[in-house]
Design an enzyme around this catalytic site. Structure first.
Site, PDB file in Angstrom:
ATOM      1  N   HIS A  63      -1.605  11.560   2.727  1.00  0.00           N
ATOM      2  CA  HIS A  63      -1.115  11.345   4.049  1.00  0.00           C
ATOM      3  C   HIS A  63      -0.057  12.243   4.742  1.00  0.00           C
ATOM      4  O   HIS A  63       0.842  12.623   3.852  1.00  0.00           O
ATOM      5  CB  HIS A  63      -0.804   9.935   4.440  1.00  0.00           C
ATOM      6  CG  HIS A  63      -1.670   8.938   3.659  1.00  0.00           C
ATOM      7  ND1 HIS A  63      -3.056   8.831   4.291  1.00  0.00           N
ATOM      8  CD2 HIS A  63      -1.742   7.937   2.832  1.00  0.00           C
ATOM      9  CE1 HIS A  63      -3.579   7.815   3.790  1.00  0.00           C
ATOM     10  NE2 HIS A  63      -2.982   7.357   2.923  1.00  0.00           N
ATOM     11  N   SER A 111       0.753  -1.337  -0.004  1.00  0.00           N
ATOM     12  CA  SER A 111      -0.057   0.070  -0.236  1.00  0.00           C
ATOM     13  C   SER A 111       0.865   1.410   0.121  1.00  0.00           C
ATOM     14  O   SER A 111       1.926   1.256  -0.037  1.00  0.00           O
ATOM     15  CB  SER A 111      -0.750   0.020   1.233  1.00  0.00           C
ATOM     16  OG  SER A 111      -0.080   0.096   2.313  1.00  0.00           O
ATOM     17  N   CYS A 112       0.043   2.314  -0.075  1.00  0.00           N
ATOM     18  CA  CYS A 112       0.744   3.595  -0.218  1.00  0.00           C
ATOM     19  C   CYS A 112       1.708   4.145   0.945  1.00  0.00           C
ATOM     20  O   CYS A 112       2.931   4.182   0.717  1.00  0.00           O
ATOM     21  CB  CYS A 112      -0.177   4.718  -0.504  1.00  0.00           C
ATOM     22  SG  CYS A 112      -1.510   4.736   0.874  1.00  0.00           S
TER      23      CYS A 112
END
Lengths: 352, 352
Positions: free
Chosen positions: B222, B141-142
């Site tokens: 984020h 994931s990121c």
């Protein structure tokens, strides 16, 4: 019973709450509050029956013109009291110091002022005794207060080695939400450590603590996340016991639906607390994780109210009303209704 | 020149970007994209001239009824390609695995799927070589990608002992902002560590990393804050050199006005990147602080795009197009215009 006469200078986010809290103490008398504004904020004080003074003499006329019943100037107020809680905006407190000294009144400043202004920074459970009889002290800011409360609890239990925390700060206070806001972004602090870690050392120089802070798109309160290196391997139960022993740390739980900052604020309102105030550090009991000698936890800091009980205790310490931290803390907490648990009525020993 | 034939299944937040990126590679051919929706999202693919397939046979009729030119079903598409990038929502990828195996097509899954699905999790700079010739891999994931990139850089420089990070996550992706949102609150993760720390170990089992995460009231991207214990005392310059040597970590600076998540996104749009995409970990150079053997830093993860270059490299690794990680990374970065610096034209060697 001797009552200490108290003035509150600055009837804003903190000042209005300190005024409320002073009125709830059996050993204190709120003589009056001072401010310079002319709008709903100070008019509320009139509705609540408080005596209002003009913090700057040249503001008295404008305040009277706005139908605010002004009883006199700050000088007049200071002549009637033993101690003043200065809750004015950052740096105004420092400018007021000379007035308090000339009036021979003890003074409590808030965390926006520097440690150097008083040479003493205050969190009741950490250093109440060293403030006794001093002419002034500084109640540290909301985040710093929470750090000293929680790390102090672990230190007292002999468990704290060092701690590194991230603070997800609220963007602004709710009353000013129409004036400035942070929309759909996060602003990291320009410097590391952020000021709260070093500030905690003004209360307890032994703490090995570093903080990183960022301001997010909400104004409901702060969230802290912590990594703590313990002095030894410990169990989750030991950590919880250390936090439970310390004052003003309350437990909340994800599995009871207290899932985010807004849940706790809703809960405080539901329990009947004025303005939904949360004076306690609200720590997620079921999120706290211990792995060997490392502990991880998250908690909420309701910035508008957390320093209020400290300010009340600082009044007792400066004026010598009470020589034992524990007894002052107990009096304050009883009067305000500070709790260890919110949803277990059998443990509501401190809830009003 | 041999071109690898690629299908993209799922034309959503990641899939549409992977499709773009595949088209920009000299050694790849985008044969088509598959999806099940009938609205503007897939109609955009038609406008951009891509061949569109129905990911589920029974959706073809509804898609055609909505004037979407459907070239066939996913089965038809799989018969024409060497490799499929599965960019479908969490758990759909796992259900698709049998289709890819039956068609004899290599498959790349995204971070929403489990490590167990493929037994191999991928970040180009960390483990490109071990993916060569495999039938499938999972691009993590990121947030996990950013962790492996940055900690990998410090590990390669021999500086990394252990790392503890806090992730201030975006509430939702922008396209779905009208569907669900988080207003004026912060939601801490229910468990510590959050999944990203353990997930990073699926790529590099040696990492001593723990993460705490909280979801805040923004959907722009984020923010990470990190405390890293180094193997020895080091200078800020050594840290920056380690990050500069590693691919896909770019530097941003507070003193140039890049003060928050929104600044970087604005900058990407100003530089002409489609959708304002930021494939790099954007690390604040002037916030990074080193104190003896401890380092502290903050960086931004643009969750919608950061895994796209990894997915492109995974295509080369699975199909054996390129046997050296460094060369694949260079090809990908050159084609996309990935940079180390955004505002220093002399260092824009990689910017398209």
């Amino acid at each position: 019973m001797r009552k200490v006469k108290v003035a509150v200078n600055g009837y804003g986010v903190i000042g209005k709450r300190v005024a409320d809290a002073v009125k709830q103490q059996e050993d204190m008398e709120l003589v009056g509050v001072a401010d310079v504004v002319t709008d709903y904020r100070i008019k509320t004080a009139a509705v609540l029956g408080l005596d209002i003074y003009a913090a700057l003499p040249d503001k008295a006329q404008a305040m009277r013109a706005a139908d605010i019943p002004v009883a006199g100037t700050l000088d007049d107020l200071l002549r009637k009291v033993d101690v003043v809680a200065d809750c004015t905006p950052k740096k105004i407190g420092a400018a007021n110091k000379i007035l308090y000294e000339q009036a021979g009144v003890r003074a409590i400043y808030q965390g926006g002022e520097s440690h150097a202004l008083t040479g003493h920074s205050f969190v009741a459970q950490a250093n109440y005794e060293t403030a006794i009889g001093r002419s002034s002290t500084r109640v540290v800011s909301c985040n710093t207060t929470s750090i000293v409360r929680t790390l102090g609890a672990l230190k007292k239990a002999g468990l704290l080695k060092r701690a590194r925390g991230t603070l997800i700060r609220r963007a602004s206070d709710p009353w000013e939400a129409h004036l400035d806001g942070i929309m759909n972004t996060v602003i990291p602090e320009k410097t590391i450590p952020s000021h709260q870690g070093p500030d905690a050392k003004t209360v307890d120089p032994d703490l090995d603590v570093v903080t990183i802070a960022a301001k997010a798109s909400h104004n409901s309160s702060h969230l802290h996340t912590w990594w703590v290196e313990l002095t030894r391997s410990a169990s989750k139960e030991e950590l919880l016991a250390a936090f439970r022993l310390a004052p003003r740390i309350a437990f909340i739980r994800m599995h009871e639906g207290v899932a985010a900052l807004n849940s706790t604020i809703e809960l405080m309102s539901d329990l009947g607390r004025r303005r939904g105030d949360l004076w306690e550090v609200a720590l997620w009991e079921d999120v706290l994780t211990v792995n060997g000698n490392e502990a991880y936890y998250t908690y909420q800091v309701f910035n508008q109210a957390i320093v209020v009980p400290e300010t009340i205790d600082a009044i007792r310490a400066l004026t010598g009303l009470e020589s034992q931290a524990e007894r002052s803390i107990q009096k304050t907490d009883q009067a305000l209704g500070i709790a260890k648990e919110f949803l277990r009525s059998s443990e509501h020993v401190l809830m009003a």
